[in-house]
Write an enzyme that holds these catalytic residues in place. Structure first.
Site, PDB file in Angstrom:
ATOM      1  N   ASN A   1     -14.487  -0.680   4.362  1.00  0.00           N
ATOM      2  CA  ASN A   1     -14.009  -2.039   4.637  1.00  0.00           C
ATOM      3  C   ASN A   1     -15.134  -3.069   4.770  1.00  0.00           C
ATOM      4  O   ASN A   1     -14.884  -4.279   4.717  1.00  0.00           O
ATOM      5  CB  ASN A   1     -13.153  -2.069   5.906  1.00  0.00           C
TER       6      ASN A   1
ATOM      7  N   ASP B   1      -1.770  -0.156   7.424  1.00  0.00           N
ATOM      8  CA  ASP B   1      -2.028  -0.761   6.119  1.00  0.00           C
ATOM      9  C   ASP B   1      -1.051  -1.890   5.827  1.00  0.00           C
ATOM     10  O   ASP B   1       0.116  -1.825   6.198  1.00  0.00           O
ATOM     11  CB  ASP B   1      -1.904   0.331   5.043  1.00  0.00           C
TER      12      ASP B   1
ATOM     13  N   THR C   1     -15.190   2.904   6.644  1.00  0.00           N
ATOM     14  CA  THR C   1     -16.572   2.672   6.203  1.00  0.00           C
ATOM     15  C   THR C   1     -16.588   1.810   4.940  1.00  0.00           C
ATOM     16  O   THR C   1     -17.569   1.113   4.677  1.00  0.00           O
ATOM     17  CB  THR C   1     -17.273   4.015   5.919  1.00  0.00           C
TER      18      THR C   1
END
Length: 246
Positions: A74, A26, A72
């Site tokens: 993104n 991240d 999913t």
């Protein structure tokens, strides 16, 4: 913050290594924004760090590494960013087929592969086939992955078995659910690391991380180093894992 002594791979004999590490990669976009760069530049930098950390984990003896590359959710990002991410992923797949052919790493892609083009699907299959007989670390790359979706898929598979008469409903237990997840046959993660300072699990390995130790690090993924990984393992070694016991 406590200061942890840096350790080299060869010095790991006196500390416990997690068998399975998960990493939520991240902070790429924020890293780029801080440098007045496009978000795509952050993803490019993050991809380089991924290669370094994956090989380092393999070198020090980690048996399983699961990295969260693309969720999913993104797909809802700006189209140009998604396009750039897909290009990076394709470049990695092509590179892995050539440059990584002598590595001992076994590569698995976990998530819904149907969301990708036929070309990408073929490259993923080729990488898995090429690496399946290796004897080193198992690298799970979670792409188009969402843990809730993973659990729903497992429930549907088990339900179909019950409907067809292949599964007795009273035989359904935790092991059966685990055996129908993408990570079937693998141990649950001992440690999940989240750079960027965010205190969220973000739909990552929800079932598998029931007793996982989490380490949050205030460093964006493109700045993450092997020393940071060592520090996270040191923190893990300082935890008292009771698994619900005393």
């Amino acid at each position: 913050m406590a200061i942890f002594k840096k350790k080299k791979p060869e010095a790991d004999s006196y500390r416990t290594l997690p068998e399975h590490i998960g990493i939520i990669m991240d902070g790429n976009g924020r890293w780029a924004k801080k440098r007045l760069l496009p978000r795509t530049a952050g993803h490019t930098a993050g991809a380089k760090v991924f290669r370094t950390i994956a090989r380092y984990c393999s070198d020090i003896g980690i048996k399983y590494l699961t990295v969260y590359a693309f969720s999913t959710e993104n797909w809802s990002r700006p189209p140009e960013e998604v396009k750039a991410l897909m290009k990076l992923f394709k470049d990695y797949l092509l590179e892995a087929l050539s440059d990584f052919k002598d590595d001992s790493i076994v590569v698995n892609f976990i998530g819904d592969k149907s969301g990708f083009t036929d070309e990408m699907h073929k490259l993923m299959d080729e990488n898995e086939e090429l690496s399946k007989d290796r004897d080193g670390m198992v690298l799970n790359i979670a792409i188009n992955y969402g843990s809730r979706d993973e659990i729903v898929r497992a429930v549907k598979k088990i339900s179909a078995g019950v409907k067809n008469g292949d599964i007795d409903i009273d035989s359904i237990d935790e092991k059966m659910v685990s055996d129908n997840l993408y990570t079937a046959g693998q141990p649950d993660p001992d440690l999940v690391i989240r750079p960027s300072g965010e205190y969220r699990i973000s739909n990552f390995l929800l079932w598998q991380s029931a007793y996982t130790e989490f380490v949050i690090m205030n460093k964006l993924w493109p700045d993450f180093t092997t020393e940071d990984l060592d520090e996270a393992i040191d923190i893990f070694n300082g935890r008292n894992r009771r698994f619900g016991g005393v």
